[in-house]
Design a protein around this motif. Structure first.
Motif, short mmCIF file in Angstrom:
data_model
loop_
_atom_site.label_atom_id
_atom_site.label_comp_id
_atom_site.label_asym_id
_atom_site.label_seq_id
_atom_site.Cartn_x
_atom_site.Cartn_y
_atom_site.Cartn_z
N LEU A 160 0.82 -1.21 0.00
CA LEU A 160 0.00 0.00 0.00
C LEU A 160 0.85 1.26 0.00
N ALA A 161 1.95 1.23 0.73
CA ALA A 161 2.84 2.40 0.74
C ALA A 161 3.35 2.69 -0.67
N LYS A 162 3.71 1.65 -1.40
CA LYS A 162 4.16 1.83 -2.78
C LYS A 162 3.03 2.34 -3.66
N ARG A 163 1.82 1.90 -3.37
CA ARG A 163 0.68 2.31 -4.19
C ARG A 163 0.41 3.81 -4.09
N PHE A 164 0.65 4.38 -2.90
CA PHE A 164 0.39 5.80 -2.71
C PHE A 164 1.61 6.68 -2.98
N THR A 165 2.75 6.07 -3.28
CA THR A 165 3.95 6.85 -3.54
C THR A 165 3.74 7.80 -4.72
N GLY A 166 4.02 9.08 -4.49
CA GLY A 166 3.88 10.08 -5.54
C GLY A 166 2.46 10.50 -5.83
N HIS A 167 1.50 10.01 -5.06
CA HIS A 167 0.09 10.35 -5.33
C HIS A 167 -0.11 11.85 -5.17
N PRO A 168 -0.80 12.48 -6.12
CA PRO A 168 -0.94 13.94 -6.10
C PRO A 168 -1.75 14.47 -4.92
N ASP A 169 -2.51 13.60 -4.24
CA ASP A 169 -3.33 14.07 -3.13
C ASP A 169 -2.77 13.70 -1.76
N VAL A 170 -1.57 13.10 -1.73
CA VAL A 170 -1.01 12.64 -0.45
C VAL A 170 0.34 13.34 -0.21
N VAL A 171 0.46 14.01 0.93
CA VAL A 171 1.72 14.67 1.25
C VAL A 171 2.80 13.63 1.52
N ALA A 172 4.04 14.07 1.46
CA ALA A 172 5.16 13.16 1.77
C ALA A 172 4.98 12.61 3.18
N THR A 173 4.96 11.30 3.29
CA THR A 173 4.64 10.66 4.56
C THR A 173 5.63 9.55 4.87
N THR A 174 6.14 9.56 6.08
CA THR A 174 6.96 8.46 6.58
C THR A 174 6.10 7.62 7.50
N VAL A 175 6.05 6.34 7.23
CA VAL A 175 5.22 5.42 8.00
C VAL A 175 6.13 4.48 8.80
N ILE A 176 5.88 4.40 10.09
CA ILE A 176 6.71 3.56 10.97
C ILE A 176 5.82 2.59 11.72
N ALA A 177 6.10 1.30 11.58
CA ALA A 177 5.31 0.27 12.25
C ALA A 177 6.09 -1.03 12.31
N GLY A 178 5.97 -1.73 13.40
CA GLY A 178 6.61 -3.03 13.52
C GLY A 178 8.11 -3.01 13.32
N GLY A 179 8.75 -1.91 13.70
CA GLY A 179 10.19 -1.82 13.55
C GLY A 179 10.66 -1.54 12.14
N GLN A 180 9.73 -1.24 11.23
CA GLN A 180 10.09 -0.94 9.85
C GLN A 180 9.59 0.44 9.45
N ALA A 188 1.62 15.79 -3.14
CA ALA A 188 0.85 16.97 -2.74
C ALA A 188 1.75 17.97 -2.02
N GLY A 189 1.32 19.21 -2.02
CA GLY A 189 2.09 20.23 -1.33
C GLY A 189 1.95 20.08 0.18
N GLY A 190 2.77 20.81 0.90
CA GLY A 190 2.72 20.76 2.35
C GLY A 190 3.93 20.05 2.92
N GLY A 191 4.10 20.22 4.23
CA GLY A 191 5.25 19.61 4.87
C GLY A 191 5.12 18.12 5.04
N ALA A 192 6.25 17.49 5.29
CA ALA A 192 6.27 16.04 5.47
C ALA A 192 5.65 15.66 6.82
N VAL A 193 5.04 14.51 6.85
CA VAL A 193 4.36 14.01 8.04
C VAL A 193 4.92 12.63 8.36
N THR A 194 5.06 12.34 9.65
CA THR A 194 5.43 11.00 10.10
C THR A 194 4.24 10.38 10.81
N VAL A 195 3.94 9.14 10.45
CA VAL A 195 2.82 8.41 11.05
C VAL A 195 3.40 7.13 11.66
N ARG A 196 3.07 6.88 12.92
CA ARG A 196 3.57 5.67 13.57
C ARG A 196 2.49 5.05 14.43
#
Length: 228
Positions: A160-180, A188-196
């Motif tokens: 899913l992360a690969k599926r949304f990579t570069g999507h015009p409606d999704v800001v740059a996002t770092t996803v952290i889960a399970g040690g990965q 999309a414009g805007g600052g980067a976001v981290t989700v864990r």
């Protein structure tokens, strides 16, 4: 490297779990709403049966569905059937998929799925596994995202992360889960976001089955993801 043989084994196991759970329902509970808006549990099982047939078409070089309208009509037609018919169809269509996969020779070739999406034939077993596992959860009969195999959760999050990579409606996002860690979005414009958060919660958010309220975000609000 994708191991289609191992994935086919996982499909068999997941299908057995699904059939066992579905076999405990009755015609009344089958007609009750699933967790998917507008779909009963009968719709979910009908979709899984027709998806198995559709992936046979893909493996054998035919269009996945005759049309989007035909796909939807077939699901609507099959959804009201009694439980015994649903189970027989699900069992037979699943066996048909596994048989077609067993006869596939060139797993490195590119195949075409719905809406012109292309992929390696070797990924088709995992795509079927996604359908079986997530729609089992969608039945709402006690099988939850937290019950999914850990390896599946990790691979689906990666998918899913690969599926949304570069999507015009999704800001740059770092996803952290399970040690990965994964990176996605970025179109999309805007600052980067981290989700864990816990791995099932992160995957559930990415696939639209959790609202993300259990996740921690840094750098901005939780990104709104487009429908899959």
């Amino acid at each position: 490297m994708i191991d289609h043989v191992r994935d086919l084994g996982a499909v068999r196991e997941a299908t057995d779990r699904l059939l066992s759970a579905a076999g405990k329902m009755d015609n009344v509970s089958l007609a009750e709403p699933s967790r998917l808006p507008g779909w009963s549990r009968g719709h979910v099982l009908a979709h899984l049966s027709r998806n198995a047939d559709a992936l046979v078409n893909v493996l054998q070089g035919r269009p996945m569905y005759a049309s989007s309208e035909t796909r939807d009509q077939d699901i609507a037609r099959d959804a009201p059937r009694p439980l015994d018919e649903q189970l027989a169809d699900l069992r037979e269509s699943a066996a048909g998929f596994l048989q077609a996969a067993a006869g596939t020779a060139d797993w490195a070739r590119t195949v075409t799925l719905r809406n012109g999406v292309t992929d390696s034939a070797s990924r088709i077993p995992f795509r079927r596994l996604i359908e079986v596992e997530l729609h089992h959860v969608d039945l709402g009969t006690g099988y939850e995202l937290d019950d999914l195999p850990e390896e599946f959760v990790t691979r689906e999050t990666d998918f899913l992360a690969k599926r949304f990579t570069g999507h015009p409606d999704v800001v740059a996002t770092t996803v952290i889960a399970g040690g990965q860690t994964w990176t996605t979005g970025g179109g999309a414009g805007g600052g980067a976001v981290t989700v864990r958060g816990a791995a099932p919660e992160v995957m559930g958010w990415l696939c639209g089955r959790r609202d993300g309220s259990a996740l921690i975000t840094e750098g901005g609000p939780l990104p709104v993801l487009p429908p899959l």
